[in-house]
Enzyme design. Structure first.
Site, short mmCIF file in Angstrom:
data_model
loop_
_atom_site.label_atom_id
_atom_site.label_comp_id
_atom_site.label_asym_id
_atom_site.label_seq_id
_atom_site.Cartn_x
_atom_site.Cartn_y
_atom_site.Cartn_z
N CYS A 47 8.70 -44.92 -24.28
CA CYS A 47 8.02 -44.12 -23.26
C CYS A 47 6.58 -43.86 -23.70
O CYS A 47 6.14 -42.71 -23.78
CB CYS A 47 8.74 -42.82 -22.94
SG CYS A 47 10.45 -43.06 -22.45
N HIS A 48 5.92 -44.94 -24.06
CA HIS A 48 4.51 -44.84 -24.44
C HIS A 48 3.85 -46.20 -24.33
O HIS A 48 4.52 -47.23 -24.22
CB HIS A 48 4.35 -44.28 -25.86
CG HIS A 48 5.25 -44.88 -26.90
ND1 HIS A 48 5.28 -46.23 -27.19
CD2 HIS A 48 6.17 -44.31 -27.73
CE1 HIS A 48 6.14 -46.45 -28.15
NE2 HIS A 48 6.72 -45.31 -28.49
N ALA A 49 2.52 -46.16 -24.35
CA ALA A 49 1.71 -47.38 -24.45
C ALA A 49 0.80 -47.21 -25.66
O ALA A 49 0.55 -46.09 -26.11
CB ALA A 49 0.88 -47.57 -23.19
#
Ligand code: TYD
Length: 138
Positions: A52-54
């Protein structure tokens, strides 16, 4: 307009013999970057969603060395789901892709190879902030 790849599926050679299987991944040869960091995730189960990240800078290759898991990859417009079901399969994820890993089998060990040392400040952990950064880039 050329579209950046969301991910690249990889299958590594298996050098097994009668003693068992062997998979080798070498930085900048089998993996499209020099490996600066490796970490692995285990003990997650089918209810957990990780990632749940970039990442603004880091590129990754994910390899499920035991068990199975899925990874959803999106650039905010296109979205793809990759199932990792064999230790010799991997997925390359370029920088600035939003990713979520989920549906871990009980025996899942997800190994992650990264192009950078850890720097928490290059992570974007809020999806709306990510979409805004992507809009500014395009
Ligand atoms: P996190 O990025 O949330 O894990 P995942 O993406 O697999 O869900 O990381 C969990 C914690 O571990 C967080 O406090 C940051 C820390 N961490 C490091 O210190 N170094 C690392 O290389 C990684 C991946 C995480």
């Amino acid at each position: 307009m050329s579209q950046k790849e969301l991910f690249r599926k990889m299958t590594f050679p298996e050098l097994g013999d009668e003693r068992g299987n062997l998979v080798v991944v070498e930085g900048a040869i089998d993996i499209p970057f020099e490996i600066k960091r490796a970490f692995f995730i285990y003990g997650s189960d089918a209810t957990v969603v990780r990632g749940c990240h970039a990442n603004r800078i880091s590129e990754f290759v994910l390899i499920n060395v035991s068990g199975t898991s899925k990874v959803m990859i999106t650039d905010g417009t296109s979205k793809e789901i990759v199932s990792l079901t064999r230790p010799r399969d991997g997925v390359y994820i370029p920088k600035m892709m939003w990713k979520e890993m989920y549906e871990f089998s009980k025996d899942a060990v997800l190994m992650v190879l990264a192009s950078t040392h850890y720097d928490g400040s290059e992570y974007i952990r809020d999806y709306n902030a990510y979409l805004n950064e992507m809009k500014q880039q395009n």
